[in-house]
Write a protein that holds these residues in place. Structure first.
Motif, mmCIF file in Angstrom:
data_model
loop_
_atom_site.group_PDB
_atom_site.id
_atom_site.type_symbol
_atom_site.label_atom_id
_atom_site.label_comp_id
_atom_site.label_asym_id
_atom_site.label_seq_id
_atom_site.Cartn_x
_atom_site.Cartn_y
_atom_site.Cartn_z
ATOM 1 N N ASP A 1 3.870 1.532 -1.146
ATOM 2 C CA ASP A 1 4.497 1.608 -2.451
ATOM 3 C C ASP A 1 3.530 2.222 -3.469
ATOM 4 O O ASP A 1 3.879 3.144 -4.212
ATOM 5 C CB ASP A 1 4.915 0.206 -2.889
ATOM 6 C CG ASP A 1 5.895 0.222 -4.049
ATOM 7 O OD1 ASP A 1 6.405 1.313 -4.360
ATOM 8 O OD2 ASP A 1 6.146 -0.840 -4.636
ATOM 9 N N ALA A 2 2.295 1.722 -3.455
ATOM 10 C CA ALA A 2 1.300 2.237 -4.398
ATOM 11 C C ALA A 2 1.015 3.710 -4.146
ATOM 12 O O ALA A 2 0.582 4.420 -5.040
ATOM 13 C CB ALA A 2 0.013 1.422 -4.297
ATOM 14 N N ALA A 3 1.246 4.169 -2.913
ATOM 15 C CA ALA A 3 1.020 5.575 -2.595
ATOM 16 C C ALA A 3 2.235 6.423 -2.947
ATOM 17 O O ALA A 3 2.268 7.613 -2.657
ATOM 18 C CB ALA A 3 0.678 5.727 -1.121
ATOM 19 N N ALA B 1 0.836 -1.201 0.000
ATOM 20 C CA ALA B 1 0.000 0.000 0.000
ATOM 21 C C ALA B 1 0.869 1.247 0.000
ATOM 22 O O ALA B 1 0.592 2.217 -0.710
ATOM 23 C CB ALA B 1 -0.915 -0.005 1.219
#
Lengths: 316, 552
Positions: A186-188, A184
């Motif tokens: 990383d995706a942010a 999460a």
């Protein structure tokens, strides 16, 4: 008597506080570093050796911090970059750190006059307990809170700063997210690797200072090859007791410090227990604490969900 | 970063509203930009391409997930990406969002070639992805999750930081409690947080990976309203879904992937569900579900006054009563979290029952261990919202997962893998499971294939009662039909099936009777043949049930 006991408890609890705070920083970013004992041992030796050679408290603490960072760097490289198993890497670091300190400690003993390396007098003086002017004069409280050696204050400050950092800053939020759910984070758009490295290294440095405390203060100015002696392990357990909060770690380390000095303050004529019992006591309490804390079910104040698991972006 | 005042926002909204009445050829890009700068963006033509993929190839080891894929999406357009499980949709979108890097091919953003190396890059390019498995941190609040990783601004976390979030929520008609923790949220709420997260970062290219797979019909409708609004404001939207009716409803164009290749792109208005299925599967597919009749009459399972408390001590199932006949498919409908999971777990012996009885062939199974229940012939397959949860060990291969249920039949201390290996191979053939090999860890398989492994194993254990929850969750059409056929086959053998489902259209066609749950109570059991979607929908919200008075 009580004041003396609590005073001694604070003194004995401080190295635990460093170790615990350092390990909290590491675990909050999602890495379980079982090498606390090893990092503290390395900090103990390097801190003592630097103090022994230079007589400077600042240099001694900086050197201990630096070697803690170095040890943590080995750990971080293996677990974050190479994705090695965290438990095995941490245990290996403990074995390495202990061997490192004892090997060089032995050499230092052999090279010292009368085979007993002693800290220079000016350093011992700088490390001695001093009452803070005015505050130290307050009855009871002055003695209890404001008459310690300087590293005690440093430890409490670091714990508070870490607590504020984790809970009140954006960088701390990013770090918590990395520890809980690296995918999460990383995706942010958070750089997971960088965040992990920074906090593992900082945590290692803090553990290193904890080790230096043991060799500089608790050893009474003389090097002792077994100065850390399991304190790193208690620190790992204290992380759970403190529910991953550096501020709660202050209380936790005080309690464990109290257990470790209890034998000197129990009136022998009333209760007589073998010495071995007192030595085992902190470890026994650790086990009991682990039993109780593992019964807790709340999601908050628990180990970060990503702790112990290495992250690889393209993993499916 | 400075936030404009509310009045300015309203003004911006007004401008936008006007824009919508202008000729279709002049619109402004994503509204979110207004929140940040307050400037009026230069008007751009719609139908200008927002992002284009050319010849994208990606391989994982020996598996080619994407092969020379071309795809483009325009501003103010909703593109549906359609394909069977494992056709490479998610992989392709993960490359747009910077999770994976393509082996070859190029990405053009507004006509310019760009390289997306990390999710950070994707965010910078205005690409926002809403992942199928939400990328949210459970123990943090909605606000913290939205703010996560946002660059610039103060170093401190502030109390007032949710202002902009609330403004965006108001604008898009989203509804969240900013300080609520993610783990306390329903799936729909979590998705709202994901959408806000993307809007907060001013994304104007939005990718949604199976966003409706876990939503109720009402939540889906709400989501589509939001998407239409974003589209009107110039966002380019890519939506991955398996539900053809949704494709027809929401999209402007459809790109179809099959086995990692882009097969065709068609205008939604010029196509129909049949044509899309054919393109997707590669051959004509019958779109109706059988409901075979059979002569079984005897009652297999009776549930009386069952009350079950969940792990938190809350009574998730209250005093329910139903019976299941041999050779019958009994559907269980209800809004997510109405007690379906607890019902399954109680019947499988995983949750203690506070009151009531479950009679299987007149024998009460309450108090028996899960193992004894399985031996009696009651089998459960529960597909949780995140799929890999109950029933399969993610890092073990198919063979070992098959053995989880059968290893006790082996005599002596050693296990024999031979039978399990054969069973695995048979299932791969029967259900068309796509996997590199029977020993590949099941977590490497795509979601639909994981489901087939689980359901296949349960059916193979020859149960008398089969409990299946969300069996086709997120599955493509072809796989879904394979599963419906398997269930019907079991039904013809006289197995009683409890089918806990989400898609009411499917349940009405497949099931014999449908039991509706609402807040842990049965609000009605209807004959599927004579009932309607509306009737069940009403029962789901407690509308016409006598006990539903407490519900909104």
């Amino acid at each position: 008597m009580i004041i003396n006991f609590l005073f001694a408890a604070i003194k004995a609890g401080t190295p635990l506080l460093f170790g615990t705070t350092g390990e909290i920083m590491t675990q909050k970013t999602g890495n379980l570093n079982l090498g606390v004992e090893g990092m503290m041992f390395m900090g103990a030796f390097v801190g003592f050796f630097t103090g022994y050679k230079t007589g400077s408290i600042t240099l001694a603490l900086l050197a201990a911090f630096a070697v803690g960072v170095f040890a943590a760097l080995i750990y971080a490289f293996l677990t974050v970059s190479l994705r090695a198993n965290q438990n095995v890497t941490g245990l290996t670091l403990t074995i390495f750190g202990t061997g490192f300190a004892q090997f060089f400690g032995e050499r230092m003993i052999a090279a010292a006059p009368d085979k007993s390396p002693k800290l220079p007098a000016e350093l011992v003086a700088a490390l001695s307990e001093k009452a803070i002017p005015l505050l130290g004069d307050i009855p009871y409280i002055g003695k209890l809170l404001f008459s310690h050696n300087i590293i005690v204050y440093l430890g409490v400050c670091i714990a508070f700063i870490c607590g504020i950092y984790i809970n009140r800053t954006k960088a701390g939020l990013n770090m918590r997210a990395v520890g809980e759910n690296p995918a999460a984070a990383d995706a942010a758009g958070i750089n997971v690797t960088a965040v992990k490295y920074i906090h593992i290294l900082a945590g290692g440095g803090i553990c290193g200072i904890g080790g230096a405390y043991l060799s500089l203060i608790n050893g009474g100015g003389v090097w002792n090859n077994s100065c850390v002696n399991g304190q790193g392990w208690i620190a790992v357990a204290l992380v759970i007791f403190a529910s991953w909060s550096p501020v709660k770690a202050i209380l936790g380390s005080l309690i464990f410090g109290a257990f470790s000095v209890l034998q000197f303050y129990v009136p022998k004529d009333i209760i007589e227990l073998p010495n071995a019992f007192y030595i085992a006591l902190p470890f026994l309490i650790t086990i009991i604490v682990l039993v109780f804390t593992s019964m807790k079910k709340s999601k908050e104040g628990a180990q970060p969900a990503g702790c112990g698991i290495n992250y690889f972006r393209e993993d499916r | 970063m400075q936030y404009p005042q509310l009045s300015l926002l309203l003004e911006a909204g007004g401008i936008l509203a006007c824009n919508r009445h202008l000729t279709a050829s002049h619109r402004v890009p994503a509204v979110a930009n207004y929140f940040l700068t307050g400037e009026i963006m230069q008007k751009e033509k719609t139908h200008a391409t927002a992002i284009e993929l050319k010849g994208i190839t990606k391989t994982f080891g020996s598996v080619v997930a994407n092969n020379q894929i071309d795809l483009s999406v325009r501003k103010g357009e909703i593109l549906a990406l359609l394909g069977e499980n494992g056709s490479g949709k998610t992989t392709l979108m993960n490359m747009l969002s910077g999770i994976y890097r393509p082996d070859s091919g190029s990405v053009l953003l507004n006509g310019e070639a760009v390289t997306i190396n990390s999710p950070e890059d994707a965010i910078e390019f205005g690409i926002g992805m809403i992942h199928q498995h939400f990328k949210l941190v459970d123990v943090l609040s909605a606000t913290d999750n939205i703010m996560l990783g946002v660059k610039g601004g103060s170093r401190w976390l502030k109390k007032t930081r949710s202002d902009k979030i609330q403004e965006i929520s108001r604008h898009f008609g989203l509804d969240i409690s900013p300080e609520k923790k993610i783990y306390q949220m329903s799936v729909g709420e979590k998705q709202t947080v994901e959408i806000l997260k993307v809007m907060y970062r001013n994304a104007n290219i939005l990718i949604l990976d199976e966003p409706t797979a876990v939503l109720t019909p009402q939540e889906t409708k709400k989501l589509f309203d939001i998407l239409r609004r974003m589209k009107a404001e110039g966002c380019a939207i890519i939506i991955i879904t398996h539900k053809l009716n949704e494709v027809m409803e929401i999209s402007d164009r459809v790109t179809i992937l099959r086995k990692g290749e882009s097969i065709a792109t068609v205008e939604t208005a010029e196509t129909n569900a049949h044509e899309l299925t054919e393109l997707m599967v590669g051959r004509p597919v019958e779109l109706s579900i059988d409901r075979p009749e059979n002569g079984f009459e005897e009652t297999l399972l009776e549930v009386h006054h069952l009350t079950v408390a969940n792990e938190e001590g809350f009574e998730a199932i209250q005093d329910i009563k139903f019976e299941l006949k041999r050779g019958e498919i009994l559907g269980v409908a209800g809004i997510a979290g109405s007690g379906q999971k607890e019902l399954c777990e109680a019947m499988a012996g995983l949750l203690p029952v506070s009151k009531g009885a479950i009679l299987y062939n007149k024998e009460n199974i309450i108090g028996k261990s899960p193992e004894e229940i399985i031996k009696m012939g009651i089998s459960m397959s529960f597909i949780p919202e995140d799929r890999l949860g109950m029933g399969l060990a993610a890092s073990m291969g198919m063979v070992d997962n098959m053995m989880l249920k059968t290893y006790k039949k082996n005599k002596g201390p050693f296990v024999s893998r031979k039978e399990a290996r054969e069973l695995s191979k048979r299932l791969i053939k029967q259900l068309g499971i796509v996997t590199p090999g029977v020993d590949t860890p099941v977590r490497r398989l795509s979601g639909g294939n994981v489901q087939k492994v689980l359901l296949g194993r349960e059916i193979e254990s020859n149960p008398n009662v089969l409990i299946t929850a969300y069996a086709v969750r997120g599955l493509d059409i072809n796989s879904s039909y394979t599963i419906y056929d398997s269930l019907n086959e079991q039904k013809q053998k006289g197995v009683g099936i409890l089918f806990i489902g989400e898609d009411l259209d499917v349940m009405l066609e497949l099931c014999d009777r449908i039991m509706v749950l609402c807040h842990g109570k049965v609000t009605g059991i209807v004959e599927a043949k004579t009932s309607t979607k509306e009737e069940i929908g009403l029962l789901m919200t407690g509308g016409s049930g006598k006990e539903g008075s407490a519900d909104a």
